[in-house]
Design a protein around this motif. Structure first.
Motif, PDB file in Angstrom:
ATOM      1  N   ILE A   4     108.981  60.971  36.781  1.00  7.94           N
ATOM      2  CA  ILE A   4     109.482  61.533  38.040  1.00  7.94           C
ATOM      3  C   ILE A   4     109.894  62.975  37.794  1.00  7.94           C
ATOM      4  CG2 ILE A   4     111.180  61.349  39.893  1.00  7.94           C
ATOM      5  CD1 ILE A   4     111.195  58.373  39.528  1.00  7.94           C
ATOM      6  N   ASN A   5     109.089  63.898  38.297  1.00 10.68           N
ATOM      7  CA  ASN A   5     109.325  65.323  38.105  1.00 10.68           C
ATOM      8  C   ASN A   5     110.209  65.830  39.243  1.00 10.68           C
ATOM      9  OD1 ASN A   5     108.743  67.652  36.454  1.00 10.68           O
ATOM     10  ND2 ASN A   5     107.630  68.460  38.201  1.00 10.68           N
ATOM     11  N   ASN A   6     111.498  65.736  39.024  1.00  4.11           N
ATOM     12  CA  ASN A   6     112.491  66.055  40.054  1.00  4.11           C
ATOM     13  C   ASN A   6     113.061  67.461  39.903  1.00  4.11           C
ATOM     14  OD1 ASN A   6     114.928  65.535  41.929  1.00  4.11           O
ATOM     15  ND2 ASN A   6     115.894  65.827  39.925  1.00  4.11           N
ATOM     16  N   ALA A   7     113.117  67.979  38.701  1.00  2.00           N
ATOM     17  CA  ALA A   7     113.761  69.271  38.453  1.00  2.00           C
ATOM     18  C   ALA A   7     113.072  70.386  39.236  1.00  2.00           C
ATOM     19  CB  ALA A   7     113.741  69.587  36.967  1.00  2.00           C
ATOM     20  N   GLY A   8     113.867  71.214  39.876  1.00  2.00           N
ATOM     21  CA  GLY A   8     113.332  72.333  40.635  1.00  2.00           C
ATOM     22  C   GLY A   8     114.414  73.354  40.910  1.00  2.00           C
ATOM     23  N   VAL A   9     114.009  74.533  41.355  1.00  2.70           N
ATOM     24  CA  VAL A   9     114.971  75.607  41.631  1.00  2.70           C
ATOM     25  C   VAL A   9     114.682  76.221  42.991  1.00  2.70           C
ATOM     26  CG1 VAL A   9     115.416  76.164  39.214  1.00  2.70           C
ATOM     27  CG2 VAL A   9     113.530  77.294  40.409  1.00  2.70           C
ATOM     28  N   LEU A  10     115.695  76.805  43.572  1.00  4.57           N
ATOM     29  CA  LEU A  10     115.593  77.490  44.861  1.00  4.57           C
ATOM     30  C   LEU A  10     116.326  78.811  44.788  1.00  4.57           C
ATOM     31  CD1 LEU A  10     116.101  76.111  48.439  1.00  4.57           C
ATOM     32  CD2 LEU A  10     117.542  77.985  47.643  1.00  4.57           C
ATOM     33  N   GLU A  11     115.656  79.875  45.189  1.00  8.25           N
ATOM     34  CA  GLU A  11     116.280  81.185  45.349  1.00  8.25           C
ATOM     35  C   GLU A  11     116.232  81.563  46.824  1.00  8.25           C
ATOM     36  OE1 GLU A  11     117.608  83.384  42.783  1.00  8.25           O
ATOM     37  OE2 GLU A  11     117.639  81.375  41.902  1.00  8.25           O
ATOM     38  N   VAL A  12     117.285  82.179  47.310  1.00 13.06           N
ATOM     39  CA  VAL A  12     117.316  82.633  48.700  1.00 13.06           C
ATOM     40  C   VAL A  12     116.659  84.007  48.752  1.00 13.06           C
ATOM     41  CG1 VAL A  12     118.769  83.197  50.679  1.00 13.06           C
ATOM     42  CG2 VAL A  12     119.429  81.328  49.144  1.00 13.06           C
ATOM     43  N   ALA A  13     115.448  84.067  49.329  1.00 10.79           N
ATOM     44  CA  ALA A  13     114.711  85.335  49.344  1.00 10.79           C
ATOM     45  C   ALA A  13     113.718  85.368  50.501  1.00 10.79           C
ATOM     46  CB  ALA A  13     113.982  85.549  48.021  1.00 10.79           C
ATOM     47  N   GLU A  14     113.944  86.275  51.441  1.00  9.74           N
ATOM     48  CA  GLU A  14     112.970  86.541  52.492  1.00  9.74           C
ATOM     49  C   GLU A  14     111.820  87.358  51.901  1.00  9.74           C
ATOM     50  OE1 GLU A  14     114.754  88.323  55.894  1.00  9.74           O
ATOM     51  OE2 GLU A  14     116.399  86.869  56.018  1.00  9.74           O
ATOM     52  N   PRO A  15     110.676  87.433  52.614  1.00  7.92           N
ATOM     53  CA  PRO A  15     109.525  88.118  52.016  1.00  7.92           C
ATOM     54  C   PRO A  15     109.745  89.606  51.748  1.00  7.92           C
ATOM     55  CG  PRO A  15     109.094  87.534  54.317  1.00  7.92           C
ATOM     56  CD  PRO A  15     110.344  86.821  53.912  1.00  7.92           C
ATOM     57  N   LEU A  16     110.630  90.266  52.500  1.00  8.41           N
ATOM     58  CA  LEU A  16     110.877  91.692  52.299  1.00  8.41           C
ATOM     59  C   LEU A  16     112.114  91.960  51.443  1.00  8.41           C
ATOM     60  CD1 LEU A  16     110.057  93.065  55.885  1.00  8.41           C
ATOM     61  CD2 LEU A  16     108.547  92.828  53.895  1.00  8.41           C
ATOM     62  N   ALA A  17     112.742  90.917  50.943  1.00  6.42           N
ATOM     63  CA  ALA A  17     113.929  91.084  50.104  1.00  6.42           C
ATOM     64  C   ALA A  17     113.557  91.763  48.785  1.00  6.42           C
ATOM     65  CB  ALA A  17     114.569  89.727  49.826  1.00  6.42           C
ATOM     66  N   LYS A  18     114.473  92.554  48.241  1.00 10.45           N
ATOM     67  CA  LYS A  18     114.198  93.269  46.997  1.00 10.45           C
ATOM     68  C   LYS A  18     113.932  92.314  45.835  1.00 10.45           C
ATOM     69  CE  LYS A  18     116.758  97.482  48.137  1.00 10.45           C
ATOM     70  NZ  LYS A  18     117.885  98.389  47.749  1.00 10.45           N
ATOM     71  N   ASN A  19     114.504  91.110  45.925  1.00 10.78           N
ATOM     72  CA  ASN A  19     114.351  90.153  44.828  1.00 10.78           C
ATOM     73  C   ASN A  19     113.212  89.159  45.068  1.00 10.78           C
ATOM     74  OD1 ASN A  19     115.707  88.740  46.931  1.00 10.78           O
ATOM     75  ND2 ASN A  19     116.528  87.265  45.441  1.00 10.78           N
ATOM     76  N   ALA A  20     112.389  89.395  46.087  1.00  9.40           N
ATOM     77  CA  ALA A  20     111.373  88.407  46.470  1.00  9.40           C
ATOM     78  C   ALA A  20     110.386  88.115  45.340  1.00  9.40           C
ATOM     79  CB  ALA A  20     110.636  88.855  47.722  1.00  9.40           C
ATOM     80  N   VAL A  21     109.861  89.145  44.708  1.00  8.19           N
ATOM     81  CA  VAL A  21     108.880  88.923  43.646  1.00  8.19           C
ATOM     82  C   VAL A  21     109.524  88.214  42.462  1.00  8.19           C
ATOM     83  CG1 VAL A  21     107.392  90.054  41.951  1.00  8.19           C
ATOM     84  CG2 VAL A  21     107.393  90.829  44.334  1.00  8.19           C
ATOM     85  N   GLU A  22     110.692  88.694  42.088  1.00 10.03           N
ATOM     86  CA  GLU A  22     111.409  88.075  40.965  1.00 10.03           C
ATOM     87  C   GLU A  22     111.740  86.610  41.265  1.00 10.03           C
ATOM     88  OE1 GLU A  22     115.271  89.726  40.232  1.00 10.03           O
ATOM     89  OE2 GLU A  22     115.292  89.053  38.149  1.00 10.03           O
ATOM     90  N   ALA A  23     112.183  86.347  42.500  1.00 10.06           N
ATOM     91  CA  ALA A  23     112.525  84.975  42.886  1.00 10.06           C
ATOM     92  C   ALA A  23     111.299  84.075  42.843  1.00 10.06           C
ATOM     93  CB  ALA A  23     113.136  84.969  44.291  1.00 10.06           C
ATOM     94  N   LEU A  24     110.176  84.567  43.361  1.00  7.22           N
ATOM     95  CA  LEU A  24     108.957  83.764  43.380  1.00  7.22           C
ATOM     96  C   LEU A  24     108.449  83.489  41.965  1.00  7.22           C
ATOM     97  CD1 LEU A  24     106.768  82.321  44.954  1.00  7.22           C
ATOM     98  CD2 LEU A  24     105.571  84.501  45.191  1.00  7.22           C
ATOM     99  N   GLN A  25     108.535  84.485  41.098  1.00 10.40           N
ATOM    100  CA  GLN A  25     108.099  84.271  39.713  1.00 10.40           C
ATOM    101  C   GLN A  25     108.919  83.162  39.055  1.00 10.40           C
ATOM    102  OE1 GLN A  25     108.602  88.304  38.298  1.00 10.40           O
ATOM    103  NE2 GLN A  25     106.397  88.734  38.432  1.00 10.40           N
ATOM    104  N   TYR A  26     110.216  83.198  39.275  1.00  9.04           N
ATOM    105  CA  TYR A  26     111.112  82.186  38.700  1.00  9.04           C
ATOM    106  C   TYR A  26     110.810  80.803  39.269  1.00  9.04           C
ATOM    107  CZ  TYR A  26     115.600  79.792  37.845  1.00  9.04           C
ATOM    108  OH  TYR A  26     116.584  78.900  37.481  1.00  9.04           O
ATOM    109  N   GLU A  27     110.652  80.726  40.581  1.00 14.66           N
ATOM    110  CA  GLU A  27     110.381  79.441  41.236  1.00 14.66           C
ATOM    111  C   GLU A  27     109.005  78.898  40.863  1.00 14.66           C
ATOM    112  OE1 GLU A  27     113.053  80.107  45.277  1.00 14.66           O
ATOM    113  OE2 GLU A  27     111.166  81.182  44.992  1.00 14.66           O
ATOM    114  N   MET A  28     108.018  79.752  40.784  1.00 14.63           N
ATOM    115  CA  MET A  28     106.686  79.309  40.387  1.00 14.63           C
ATOM    116  C   MET A  28     106.692  78.774  38.957  1.00 14.63           C
ATOM    117  SD  MET A  28     104.320  79.603  42.802  1.00 14.63           S
ATOM    118  CE  MET A  28     102.776  79.752  41.920  1.00 14.63           C
TER     119      MET A  28
END
Length: 245
Positions: free
Chosen positions: A83-107
């Protein structure tokens, strides 16, 4: 294809809290013989270890470390249910300064972690007459929620990978279940700003039932079931259909 948890050996990532912890409790309640608690901080499972004694075993796991995933598979060669339950969530809209960094971490965790886990454990699972892989996705995998755009994107990717695993692992006799909860009252939901939602136990119990029924999609909670009622036709005719011919 169906799967009963009774008498089986399971491994749950992120087993120390929230949905993961509830899943552990449900598995043992329904007769699982042993559950590996895969976590980054082994001391965080003390409560479960004290309560369930030799029915649980804590093992180190970090979705960001490929080597730890292979070491995890090497230390748990008797697993019937992953059961692969572990996951992460970052609060980031598409134009947010941290969007790319957040997506890299979540991916890295939500998607690459799933692929790494499936690759490491499929040789183990296919050795058993009954085995299953459960992936915790989200309603955000089929609908983008703007404040959580990058999280939604990562879950859409993990859902797509889960569909591929369904087909690949079917040939090996391994059942795959894709779970799509709405807001569940966990630390992640609190971080996302949700104040209401169903309990983790609702998700955990629904997983056991869906495995027994041999289902691929699971929309376990009250909000998720609204999505299910609208999505079912598409899922039946596109996602679950054999379009190869």
């Amino acid at each position: 294809m169906s799967f009963s948890v009774k008498g089986k050996v399971a491994l749950v990532t992120g087993a120390n809290r929230g949905i993961g912890k509830a899943i552990v409790e449900s598995l043992i309640k329904h007769g699982a013989s042993k559950v590996y608690l895969a976590v980054r901080k082994p001391q965080s499972t003390q409560e479960l270890s004290q309560r369930y004694a030799d029915k649980v075993s804590t093992v180190y796991f970090d979705a960001e470390e490929p080597a730890s995933i292979q070491a995890l598979a090497d230390s748990a060669p008797d697993v019937d249910l992953l059961i692969n339950n572990a996951g992460v969530l970052e609060v980031a809209e598409p134009l947010a300064k941290n969007a790319v960094e957040a997506l890299q971490y979540e991916m890295n965790i939500n998607v690459y972690g799933l692929i790494r886990m499936a690759q490491a454990f499929s040789p183990i699972l296919e050795k058993h007459p009954e085995s299953a892989l459960v992936q915790l996705n989200s309603v955000a995998s089929i609908k983008n929620f703007t404040p959580f755009t990058t999280y939604s994107a990562s879950k859409a990717a993990s859902y797509s990978v889960t569909q591929g695993l369904k087909d690949s692992l079917k040939e090996k006799g391994i059942q795959v279940l894709s779970v799509h909860p709405g807001p569940i009252m966990t630390d992640m939901a609190t971080k996302a700003g949700f104040e209401e939602g169903d309990s983790s136990e609702v998700v955990a119990e629904a997983i056991v039932e869906a495995l027994a029924k041999g289902e691929f999609h699971l929309f376990p909670d009250s909000m998720a079931k609204v999505f299910e009622s609208e999505y079912q036709h598409f899922a039946d005719n596109i996602i679950n259909a054999d379009l190869s011919g």
